[in-house]
Write an enzyme that holds these catalytic residues in place. Structure first.
Site, PDB file in Angstrom:
ATOM      1  N   SER A 556     -25.408 146.924  23.302  1.00 29.01           N
ATOM      2  CA  SER A 556     -25.434 146.619  22.001  1.00 29.01           C
ATOM      3  C   SER A 556     -26.286 145.390  21.805  1.00 29.01           C
ATOM      4  CB  SER A 556     -24.186 146.377  21.294  1.00 29.01           C
ATOM      5  OG  SER A 556     -24.443 145.952  19.888  1.00 29.01           O
ATOM      6  N   TYR A 569     -15.445 143.101  21.161  1.00 30.61           N
ATOM      7  CA  TYR A 569     -16.380 143.897  21.179  1.00 30.61           C
ATOM      8  C   TYR A 569     -17.528 143.380  21.889  1.00 30.61           C
ATOM      9  CZ  TYR A 569     -20.126 147.450  19.877  1.00 30.61           C
ATOM     10  OH  TYR A 569     -21.210 148.134  19.873  1.00 30.61           O
TER      11      TYR A 569
END
Length: 679
Positions: A556, A569
């Site tokens: 990501s 995350y």
């Protein structure tokens, strides 16, 4: 234009005959019908023949798969036939006999159908018929089985001369309903479509009964002690252990897709004393050995042999197989022969475990296995009443390296970029994973759709076209046993694994002070630990194959972008991004490339965003949830929203072949987030 009644009856008959494997094998045999139609040029009557075209399958035949020829022109070819030494030239002449556009390309068996004086003709490859055709005293047995109603035809390679031979037999034996073609199959005829089908089935079923009633009980000999089939679970586990090594054996010349079969027919054959002798004789029917090669590779060890010993012996046998195949080619090749296509086996037999078969795609591999099962049935039938005596090696070579077969191969379309590659994608039941699975399949890969949600995985596998393209596996990536089981299913479905995409994940969006240790552990267990476990299992398979491979991490932009309320995350994604670098450095010596992708927030179609992450991130940024994708787009340099397909495109770019010398790379797919630029 309405289909001619005779052609309509032909299709219906073909479907009935081709749907039963006792009658003929996949894509094996052909059927025809003759009838009168109106010539659109003259307005007069013209005699036509409809016949299954080259490469078609009787069970699924359509009108487009029929070749349509004028009988007057086809029969006139007998006047210009230059003789058996030049009979291959007649195939090109069939094009001048086509009616109108002619439909499908005429096959090599067109002459058999056109020259036989009967309105309807079937040529089939039933196991029972080939058993008689491949028995040492097949002519005598055919007479005993059928009397004068079925005539023996000595082996002749398919072609124009065989058509002339059968036409002469039909004329000389008006009482006959068909013939057994030595080393090949059967042909039957009839005045109507119904009679022709009835005659075909009579020959097949009569031969079945004859073999059953006359045959000895154990034609393959007694069971070899220690070669009995392993118990089911143990057998599949052993097959999965061996699969990558077996695939390496079949893929030295070019990568192949595999298929595993452990049916009772195969296991019984491999447990019996005569299997080494019979396997060495090879298959006989041309349809068989064109797909299975002239003979299989047989592991000559019991199934309980240590894995290391079995692998070492496979390598020894493979070297011997390649040397023997090269010698076979040298013995029979002439100046005009096509170049040797490869010396690896297409079928590998493992006593107590089963059979691996290989091809350029899953369907080809599966069909090769089905054909070898046909060959086992033929051997059983022939040995039950006589001795199995396939056509000799020189004749096999003439067909395997036939210029007409070579021309057929040249007509095949170019393979897609990911053809023969086997991909496993985690989290593939929705969103980015689903898009990746679709793109990889579209580019020719076989895909293992892995997801914690069994229903979602199954739905995506079905979307991709079913088991010849994709299979579904249920896997929780935090569970080592489930991951091992998923890879076991992958190698049993397709022979191995070449490309793994670590995509499974969840998202927890909370400020630091609200992030619990449980949140942290859950986020890292699924993504950081899960991708480590999947990559470790992938590396085991890939190193065993020795064929290189690709591992791709869907990380990501948060791996480098310090956004708010996202500690668990983003830290897990940073862990994944560094795994890319670490594994690229470690696995490069095995030809395994490891790369990553850093997408921006992919909102549309995302299971993660739909599961609450979208609402959480929208609240952080103070925008309505339905505007979140637009918000993300507007903060990028390109002002474009990132969709699942864009991430899938990047996966293909990394694995499709053009970046063959790239490893350790992380590709941003974020439409330009300056704060996430890699430095």
């Amino acid at each position: 234009m309405a289909l001619h009644p005779q052609a309509e009856a032909l299709l219906a008959r073909s479907h009935r005959l081709g749907s039963d494997p006792r009658n003929t094998n996949y894509a094996g045999g052909n059927a025809s019908a003759k009838g009168t139609a109106t010539d659109p040029v003259t307005g007069g009557a013209v005699e036509l023949m409809w016949v299954k075209g080259s490469g078609g399958d009787l069970g699924t035949l359509t009108e487009a798969g029929l070749a349509v020829l004028r009988l007057d022109r086809l029969r006139a070819l007998t006047e210009v036939y230059p003789g058996v030494e030049r009979e291959d030239e007649m195939v090109a002449a069939f094009d001048y006999c086509l009616h109108g556009k002619g439909g499908a390309a005429p096959s090599i068996d067109t002459a058999m159908h056109g020259l036989v004086d009967a309105p309807h003709v079937d040529h089939l490859h039933p196991d029972s018929g080939i058993a008689l055709a491949c028995a040492a005293d097949g002519e005598k047995l055919t007479a005993e089985c059928f009397g004068e109603s079925v005539v023996w035809v000595p082996w002749r390679r398919p072609g124009f001369q065989l058509g002339l031979d059968i036409a002469a037999i039909r004329k000389a034996h008006p009482q006959a309903i068909g013939c057994v073609l030595g080393g090949h199959g059967i042909t039957a005829w009839g005045e109507t479509s119904e009679e022709c089908e009835r005659n075909s089935l009579h020959i097949i079923r009569t031969a079945e009964t004859f073999l059953a009633e006359r045959g000895k009980a154990e034609p393959f000999g007694p069971v070899i002690e220690g070669y009995e089939p392993l118990p089911d679970a143990e057998r599949r586990a052993r097959a999965a252990q061996l699969a990558p090594y077996v695939r390496a054996v079949a893929s030295q010349d070019r990568a192949q897709v595999g298929h595993f079969t452990d049916t009772d027919v195969v296991l019984d054959f491999l447990s019996r004393a005569e299997h080494p002798r019979l396997a060495a004789l090879g298959t006989s029917c041309p349809d068989h050995f064109l797909r299975t090669k002239v003979r299989p590779l047989v592991l000559d060890l019991p199934p309980t042999a240590p894995l290391e010993q079995a692998v070492a012996r496979l390598k020894e046998l493979h070297a011997a197989y390649r040397a023997e195949y090269a010698a076979y080619y040298e013995r029979h090749a002439t100046a005009g022969s096509p170049a040797m296509r490869g010396a690896d086996p297409a079928v590998v037999l493992i006593p107590g475990v089963g059979m691996f078969s290989f091809g350029k795609d899953k369907q080809t591999a599966r069909v090769a296995g089905e054909f070898y099962v046909n060959a086992i049935n033929v051997m059983r039938g022939a040995e039950a009443v006589s001795t199995y005596a396939p056509i000799d090696e020189a004749e096999k070579f003439r067909i395997e390296y036939w210029e007409l077969e070579e021309a057929k191969l040249r007509r095949m379309p170019e393979p897609k970029p990911l053809a023969t590659r086997i991909a496993l994608v985690t989290g593939a039941g929705s969103g980015i994973g689903r898009a990746i699975a679709h793109r990889l399949a579209a580019e020719g890969a076989c895909v293992v759709v892995a997801d914690v949600n069994a229903g979602s995985a199954a739905a995506v596998a079905e979307e991709l076209g079913g088991p010849d393209t994709a299979v579904a596996v249920t896997v929780d990536v935090t569970d080592e046993a489930q991951i091992a089981a998923a890879f076991q299913e992958a190698v049993l479905a397709f022979g191995g694994v070449d490309l793994v995409v670590n995509n499974a994940g969840i998202s927890i969006s909370k400020p630091l002070l609200q992030t619990t240790a449980e949140d942290w552990d859950r986020q890292h267990t699924i993504m950081a630990r899960g991708s480590f476990l999947v990559s470790r299992e992938a590396a085991r398979v890939m190193t065993a194959q020795g064929m290189g491979g690709d591992i791709v991490y869907i990380a990501s932009k948060n791996a480098v972008f310090a956004g708010p309320n996202n500690i668990a995350y983003s830290a897990a994604k940073a862990d994944q991004a560094h795994q890319v670098r670490l594994l690229a450095a470690e696995l490069g010596e095995h030809g395994i490339r490891v790369n990553g992708i850093n997408p921006d927030g992919v909102v549309r179609g995302s299971g993660i965003f739909a599961g609450g992450w979208g609402a959480q991130r929208a609240a952080v940024y103070g925008v309505p949830e339905e505007k979140l994708g637009e918000f993300y787009a507007q903060r990028t340099l390109l002002k474009r929203e990132v969709l699942p397909e864009h991430v899938a495109n990047a996966v293909f770019a990394l694995t499709g072949g053009d970046l063959s010398h790239t490893t350790g790379l992380i590709v941003p797919v974020d439409a330009g987030v300056a704060a996430a630029f890699l430095r």
